[in-house]
Scaffold this motif. Structure first.
Motif, PDB file in Angstrom:
ATOM      1  N   VAL A  16     -11.032 -17.333   3.196  1.00  0.00           N
ATOM      2  CA  VAL A  16     -12.356 -17.635   3.733  1.00  0.00           C
ATOM      3  C   VAL A  16     -13.133 -16.325   3.711  1.00  0.00           C
ATOM      4  O   VAL A  16     -12.718 -15.333   4.313  1.00  0.00           O
ATOM      5  CB  VAL A  16     -12.298 -18.196   5.173  1.00  0.00           C
ATOM      6  CG1 VAL A  16     -13.707 -18.438   5.706  1.00  0.00           C
ATOM      7  CG2 VAL A  16     -11.475 -19.475   5.207  1.00  0.00           C
ATOM      8  N   LEU A  17     -14.229 -16.320   2.963  1.00  0.00           N
ATOM      9  CA  LEU A  17     -15.052 -15.124   2.823  1.00  0.00           C
ATOM     10  C   LEU A  17     -16.448 -15.408   3.358  1.00  0.00           C
ATOM     11  O   LEU A  17     -17.048 -16.436   3.016  1.00  0.00           O
ATOM     12  CB  LEU A  17     -15.158 -14.712   1.354  1.00  0.00           C
ATOM     13  CG  LEU A  17     -13.852 -14.543   0.579  1.00  0.00           C
ATOM     14  CD1 LEU A  17     -14.143 -14.254  -0.877  1.00  0.00           C
ATOM     15  CD2 LEU A  17     -13.012 -13.442   1.183  1.00  0.00           C
ATOM     16  N   ASN A  18     -16.935 -14.539   4.209  1.00  0.00           N
ATOM     17  CA  ASN A  18     -18.327 -14.630   4.630  1.00  0.00           C
ATOM     18  C   ASN A  18     -19.191 -14.033   3.535  1.00  0.00           C
ATOM     19  O   ASN A  18     -18.781 -13.099   2.841  1.00  0.00           O
ATOM     20  CB  ASN A  18     -18.562 -13.858   5.930  1.00  0.00           C
ATOM     21  CG  ASN A  18     -17.942 -14.539   7.120  1.00  0.00           C
ATOM     22  OD1 ASN A  18     -17.958 -15.755   7.218  1.00  0.00           O
ATOM     23  ND2 ASN A  18     -17.375 -13.758   8.024  1.00  0.00           N
ATOM     24  N   VAL A  19     -20.384 -14.550   3.379  1.00  0.00           N
ATOM     25  CA  VAL A  19     -21.380 -13.961   2.492  1.00  0.00           C
ATOM     26  C   VAL A  19     -22.380 -13.282   3.412  1.00  0.00           C
ATOM     27  O   VAL A  19     -22.959 -13.922   4.300  1.00  0.00           O
ATOM     28  CB  VAL A  19     -22.076 -15.025   1.615  1.00  0.00           C
ATOM     29  CG1 VAL A  19     -23.104 -14.370   0.718  1.00  0.00           C
ATOM     30  CG2 VAL A  19     -21.056 -15.793   0.798  1.00  0.00           C
ATOM     31  N   VAL A  20     -22.525 -11.973   3.259  1.00  0.00           N
ATOM     32  CA  VAL A  20     -23.394 -11.203   4.143  1.00  0.00           C
ATOM     33  C   VAL A  20     -24.462 -10.481   3.338  1.00  0.00           C
ATOM     34  O   VAL A  20     -24.287 -10.203   2.154  1.00  0.00           O
ATOM     35  CB  VAL A  20     -22.591 -10.179   4.981  1.00  0.00           C
ATOM     36  CG1 VAL A  20     -21.593 -10.882   5.889  1.00  0.00           C
ATOM     37  CG2 VAL A  20     -21.880  -9.171   4.113  1.00  0.00           C
ATOM     38  N   ASP A  21     -25.577 -10.187   4.013  1.00  0.00           N
ATOM     39  CA  ASP A  21     -26.633  -9.415   3.355  1.00  0.00           C
ATOM     40  C   ASP A  21     -26.397  -7.932   3.618  1.00  0.00           C
ATOM     41  O   ASP A  21     -25.394  -7.546   4.224  1.00  0.00           O
ATOM     42  CB  ASP A  21     -28.020  -9.874   3.799  1.00  0.00           C
ATOM     43  CG  ASP A  21     -28.298  -9.681   5.283  1.00  0.00           C
ATOM     44  OD1 ASP A  21     -27.530  -8.952   5.967  1.00  0.00           O
ATOM     45  OD2 ASP A  21     -29.290 -10.242   5.771  1.00  0.00           O
ATOM     46  N   SER A  22     -27.297  -7.094   3.178  1.00  0.00           N
ATOM     47  CA  SER A  22     -27.120  -5.643   3.304  1.00  0.00           C
ATOM     48  C   SER A  22     -27.150  -5.169   4.755  1.00  0.00           C
ATOM     49  O   SER A  22     -26.710  -4.073   5.054  1.00  0.00           O
ATOM     50  CB  SER A  22     -28.169  -4.902   2.477  1.00  0.00           C
ATOM     51  OG  SER A  22     -29.464  -5.323   2.852  1.00  0.00           O
ATOM     52  N   ASP A  23     -27.622  -6.018   5.672  1.00  0.00           N
ATOM     53  CA  ASP A  23     -27.619  -5.689   7.106  1.00  0.00           C
ATOM     54  C   ASP A  23     -26.388  -6.246   7.807  1.00  0.00           C
ATOM     55  O   ASP A  23     -26.327  -6.263   9.030  1.00  0.00           O
ATOM     56  CB  ASP A  23     -28.881  -6.247   7.782  1.00  0.00           C
ATOM     57  CG  ASP A  23     -30.154  -5.587   7.270  1.00  0.00           C
ATOM     58  OD1 ASP A  23     -30.106  -4.378   6.940  1.00  0.00           O
ATOM     59  OD2 ASP A  23     -31.187  -6.286   7.197  1.00  0.00           O
ATOM     60  N   GLN A  24     -25.415  -6.734   7.033  1.00  0.00           N
ATOM     61  CA  GLN A  24     -24.178  -7.339   7.529  1.00  0.00           C
ATOM     62  C   GLN A  24     -24.427  -8.623   8.317  1.00  0.00           C
ATOM     63  O   GLN A  24     -23.610  -9.039   9.137  1.00  0.00           O
ATOM     64  CB  GLN A  24     -23.378  -6.345   8.384  1.00  0.00           C
ATOM     65  CG  GLN A  24     -22.875  -5.139   7.618  1.00  0.00           C
ATOM     66  CD  GLN A  24     -21.929  -5.560   6.497  1.00  0.00           C
ATOM     67  OE1 GLN A  24     -20.989  -6.317   6.715  1.00  0.00           O
ATOM     68  NE2 GLN A  24     -22.176  -5.079   5.293  1.00  0.00           N
ATOM     69  N   LYS A  25     -25.558  -9.277   8.066  1.00  0.00           N
ATOM     70  CA  LYS A  25     -25.865 -10.570   8.683  1.00  0.00           C
ATOM     71  C   LYS A  25     -25.257 -11.662   7.816  1.00  0.00           C
ATOM     72  O   LYS A  25     -25.462 -11.692   6.606  1.00  0.00           O
ATOM     73  CB  LYS A  25     -27.375 -10.772   8.782  1.00  0.00           C
ATOM     74  CG  LYS A  25     -27.766 -12.113   9.345  1.00  0.00           C
ATOM     75  CD  LYS A  25     -29.271 -12.323   9.300  1.00  0.00           C
ATOM     76  CE  LYS A  25     -29.573 -13.767   9.635  1.00  0.00           C
ATOM     77  NZ  LYS A  25     -30.738 -14.263   8.969  1.00  0.00           N
ATOM     78  N   ALA A  26     -24.496 -12.569   8.427  1.00  0.00           N
ATOM     79  CA  ALA A  26     -23.882 -13.666   7.689  1.00  0.00           C
ATOM     80  C   ALA A  26     -24.957 -14.629   7.208  1.00  0.00           C
ATOM     81  O   ALA A  26     -25.798 -15.083   7.982  1.00  0.00           O
ATOM     82  CB  ALA A  26     -22.879 -14.392   8.574  1.00  0.00           C
ATOM     83  N   VAL A  27     -24.955 -14.913   5.900  1.00  0.00           N
ATOM     84  CA  VAL A  27     -25.922 -15.842   5.315  1.00  0.00           C
ATOM     85  C   VAL A  27     -25.227 -17.022   4.642  1.00  0.00           C
ATOM     86  O   VAL A  27     -25.882 -17.870   4.051  1.00  0.00           O
ATOM     87  CB  VAL A  27     -26.869 -15.127   4.320  1.00  0.00           C
ATOM     88  CG1 VAL A  27     -27.743 -14.126   5.032  1.00  0.00           C
ATOM     89  CG2 VAL A  27     -26.101 -14.471   3.195  1.00  0.00           C
ATOM     90  N   GLY A  28     -23.897 -17.087   4.730  1.00  0.00           N
ATOM     91  CA  GLY A  28     -23.147 -18.183   4.139  1.00  0.00           C
ATOM     92  C   GLY A  28     -21.660 -17.885   4.151  1.00  0.00           C
ATOM     93  O   GLY A  28     -21.214 -16.906   4.756  1.00  0.00           O
ATOM     94  N   ASN A  29     -20.900 -18.749   3.484  1.00  0.00           N
ATOM     95  CA  ASN A  29     -19.464 -18.530   3.373  1.00  0.00           C
ATOM     96  C   ASN A  29     -18.919 -19.270   2.163  1.00  0.00           C
ATOM     97  O   ASN A  29     -19.564 -20.162   1.619  1.00  0.00           O
ATOM     98  CB  ASN A  29     -18.730 -18.964   4.647  1.00  0.00           C
ATOM     99  CG  ASN A  29     -18.948 -20.417   4.971  1.00  0.00           C
ATOM    100  OD1 ASN A  29     -18.659 -21.270   4.148  1.00  0.00           O
ATOM    101  ND2 ASN A  29     -19.459 -20.709   6.157  1.00  0.00           N
ATOM    102  N   VAL A  30     -17.732 -18.858   1.754  1.00  0.00           N
ATOM    103  CA  VAL A  30     -17.024 -19.491   0.636  1.00  0.00           C
ATOM    104  C   VAL A  30     -15.561 -19.601   1.042  1.00  0.00           C
ATOM    105  O   VAL A  30     -14.988 -18.661   1.588  1.00  0.00           O
ATOM    106  CB  VAL A  30     -17.142 -18.658  -0.667  1.00  0.00           C
ATOM    107  CG1 VAL A  30     -16.419 -19.344  -1.808  1.00  0.00           C
ATOM    108  CG2 VAL A  30     -18.583 -18.413  -1.038  1.00  0.00           C
ATOM    109  N   ALA A  31     -14.976 -20.764   0.767  1.00  0.00           N
ATOM    110  CA  ALA A  31     -13.551 -20.977   1.048  1.00  0.00           C
ATOM    111  C   ALA A  31     -12.838 -21.337  -0.249  1.00  0.00           C
ATOM    112  O   ALA A  31     -13.356 -22.108  -1.061  1.00  0.00           O
ATOM    113  CB  ALA A  31     -13.381 -22.092   2.071  1.00  0.00           C
TER     114      ALA A  31
END
Length: 95
Positions: A16-31
């Motif tokens: 399970v991987l979070n998708v984060v932006d350059s500010d480390q804010k979670a914007v999605g995920n992939v499993a």
């Protein structure tokens, strides 16, 4: 906006991987779920404006997993916003 993978959980059976932006804010995920000779991929991204970046992030990762698990069938369901996307060269098999 640039996006990156940030691992949440990685085991031999699934990732399970979070998708984060350059500010480390979670914007999605992939499993990713590994089951015998199948690789199930489910991902969702909230921001529609980075669809190309999302594809560019997921595609080489999938290629690497496919090389590590030779002969695996990849079945994916990826969404950006509420729209389903497909990867250009993904190989899907219907059961």
């Amino acid at each position: 906006m640039q996006i990156y993978f940030s691992p949440e959980i990685i085991t031999p059976e699934y990732q399970v991987l979070n998708v984060v932006d350059s500010d480390q804010k979670a914007v999605g995920n992939v499993a990713f779920l590994f089951a015998e000779k199948k690789l199930y991929v489910y991902g969702i991204l909230e921001e529609e404006g980075v669809s190309a970046d999302f594809k560019d992030l997921v595609t080489p990762y999938l290629k690497g997993l496919a090389k590590a698990n030779e002969g695996v069938d990849i079945l994916s369901c990826l969404y950006i916003g509420c729209k389903k996307i497909t990867l250009n060269d993904e190989k899907e098999q219907k059961s």
